[in-house]
Write an enzyme that holds these catalytic residues in place. Structure first.
Site, PDB file in Angstrom:
ATOM      1  N   SER A 115      -5.074   2.158   1.905  1.00 35.10           N
ATOM      2  CA  SER A 115      -4.400   3.384   2.280  1.00 35.10           C
ATOM      3  C   SER A 115      -2.896   3.225   2.165  1.00 35.10           C
ATOM      4  O   SER A 115      -2.310   2.276   2.672  1.00 35.10           O
ATOM      5  CB  SER A 115      -4.822   3.782   3.702  1.00 35.10           C
ATOM      6  N   LYS A 116      -2.338   4.153   1.442  1.00 34.86           N
ATOM      7  CA  LYS A 116      -0.904   4.125   1.187  1.00 34.86           C
ATOM      8  C   LYS A 116      -0.153   4.240   2.519  1.00 34.86           C
ATOM      9  O   LYS A 116       0.852   3.584   2.739  1.00 34.86           O
ATOM     10  CB  LYS A 116      -0.584   5.276   0.235  1.00 34.86           C
TER      11      LYS A 116
END
Ligand code: GLU
Length: 483
Positions: free
Chosen positions: A252-253
């Site tokens: 997840s960014k």
């Protein structure tokens, strides 16, 4: 039948590794079967709209070589390829479903829907619609429409039985129809919901294989029922398991995991990234690990997709990146490395091409370059402990006597190159009756001031030149004398 896949990103401002992998598999599914790969921008969620995000998508596809055959920037037979430009198309399809008895007008106010939710015991925000408007007569509907009451159009789900669809990766998936909500297809503002637009677009664009993240698996029965309601043939579904950071967390960014752009900035080669992500959920029929995109196009087969989530392993990518760097043509490598070399080395007398040759076999990412070569420019401050090396059998005392012996011999060397330096030092080893490492390690350390260097004593000396090498050996002697 021509295979047609589509990459349908929502422009979020960066390219997730998972998204890029989806694009790559879509591309490969099409190209491995002589089909077409289509780009469709799903930009109807205005809240998530990010300026410049579409350009990032074009740019990434271009860099990675995932060349699309149709898309907003190049056109095609089934445009427009930007969802927000297709807004006028959907109402007629929704009305067609109403006529077929597969969808219905709903005039319920927000207040009524809210009260439905709150009357639901669990206060469940996803409480199903109670089909209040399904029973409206034709006259009532017409009256409401004539009065200009706002309406939505809902899909009429079957209430009994089950819906089964087949997914290439996950197999047959069956859901109880009673669990499905009469989802909204057209909103009160006259625009389609995302789910509706997605199905209509895929159908109109003649998409044969829908490839996307497994988070869409739970919506797929609804999509499938829409195809059935229209009497259209459903596409082949290929849902891909998430790319994970570890056993429990998705990449997840937001939690700091790197996007494609981040990796490129950190010195990973685009080809290596593409190769690596191809293997995140797909395995070839043999154990090959290194694939160019063209090779992937030949080797890829849908049956190699796996349903167990893959963990993004930066170490593996780093290793693969090193392999790509090693196998590169030296001139190409130099072009890639040049700006980083210049950033670290200002001295014009140093031959950057020679340094690049030393680096090429020892480098894992381009960003390691400055750290690995700055010592050529300026000798760093270093501790004499670097001279102690167990395997080389050196101590500070041995280092001192070796450097003292090397200095005059090298001073007398008139033709300064790697070969002559090599012969001179090896002769000295013989004369002194010591092990190679007992001379070469101290010289290497004095020349670099680093615990490791791309290249040994002779290579470094040749690049640094006679004057600078002698100066550094002298500094080494002084340091060792002063402990
Ligand atoms: N626009 C969706 C996304 O970016 C793609 C959904 C699909 O491929 O059907 O997640």
């Amino acid at each position: 039948m021509e295979i047609r896949t589509r990459f349908a990103p929502s422009p979020t401002g960066y390219m997730h590794i998972g998204n890029l992998r989806t694009a790559l598999y879509e591309y490969l599914i099409a190209k491995s079967q002589g089909g077409k790969f289509i780009l469709r921008i799903e930009d109807t969620d205005q809240e998530r709209f990010v300026e410049g995000a579409t350009e990032i998508i074009y740019h990434t596809l271009k860099m990675t070589g995932l060349k699309h055959d149709e898309g907003p920037d190049i056109g095609g037979e089934y445009g427009p390829y930007i969802q927000s430009e297709r807004m006028g198309m959907y109402m007629d399809y929704a009305k067609e479903l109403v006529e077929k008895g597969q969808a219905y007008y709903c005039f319920c106010t927000k207040e009524r829907l809210d009260s439905l939710k709150s009357s639901n015991e669990k206060g469940d925000a996803f409480a199903k619609y109670d089909r209040h408007c399904l029973g409206l007569s034709q006259e009532e509907i017409q009256k409401n429409l004539d009065a200009g009451l706002p309406f939505v159009i809902r899909q009429k789900m079957p209430t009994e039985g089950t819906t089964t669809f087949h997914d290439v990766v996950y197999g047959d998936i069956t859901v109880e129809n009673a669990e499905l909500d009469d989802q909204i297809l057209m909103k009160a503002d006259g625009y389609p919901t995302y789910n509706f637009a997605n199905v209509i677009d895929d159908h109109l664009m003649k998409i044969t294989h829908v490839v996307r993240g497994s988070e869409y698996l739970s919506s797929t029965p609804k999509y499938n029922l829409l195809y059935e309601a229209f009497g259209w043939e459903a596409p082949v579904y290929v849902h891909l398991p998430a790319v994970m950071r570890d056993a429990h967390h998705k990449l997840s960014k937001r939690h700091g995991d790197k996007s494609f752009e981040d990796l490129v900035k950190e010195g990973y080669l685009v080809e290596a990234i593409v190769n690596y992500i191809a293997l995140l959920g797909w395995s070839p029929s043999d154990n090959t690990e290194i694939f160019s995109l063209q090779e992937l196009e030949k080797a890829f087969h849908i049956s190699g997709l796996s349903k167990s989530p893959s963990i993004f392993d930066i170490k593996k990518l780093t290793w693969l990146n090193g392999e790509y760097i090693k196998n590169m043509n030296p001139d190409t490598f130099y072009l890639l490395a040049e700006s980083r070399l210049k950033q670290a080395i200002q001295k014009e007398t140093l031959d950057l091409k020679k340094i690049a040759i030393l680096l090429q076999t020892r480098l894992e990412t381009l960003n390691d370059i400055p750290r690995m070569v700055t010592f050529f420019d300026t000798l760093p401050e270093y501790s004499t402990e670097l001279y102690i090396h167990k395997k080389m059998k050196t101590t500070e005392e041995i280092a001192l006597s070796s450097l003292k012996a090397a200095l005059p011999v090298l001073e007398h060397l008139s033709n300064w190159n790697e070969m002559t330096i090599h012969d001179t030092l090896m002769e000295l080893v013989q004369t002194l009756g010591i092990k190679n490492g007992q001379l070469l390690w101290p010289v290497r350390t004095a020349l670099s001031g680093e615990p490791t260097s791309p290249g040994g004593a002779m290579e470094l000396a040749a690049i640094l030149g006679k004057e600078e090498s002698l100066k550094r050996i002298q500094i080494g002697i002084e340091k060792l004398e002063n402990i």
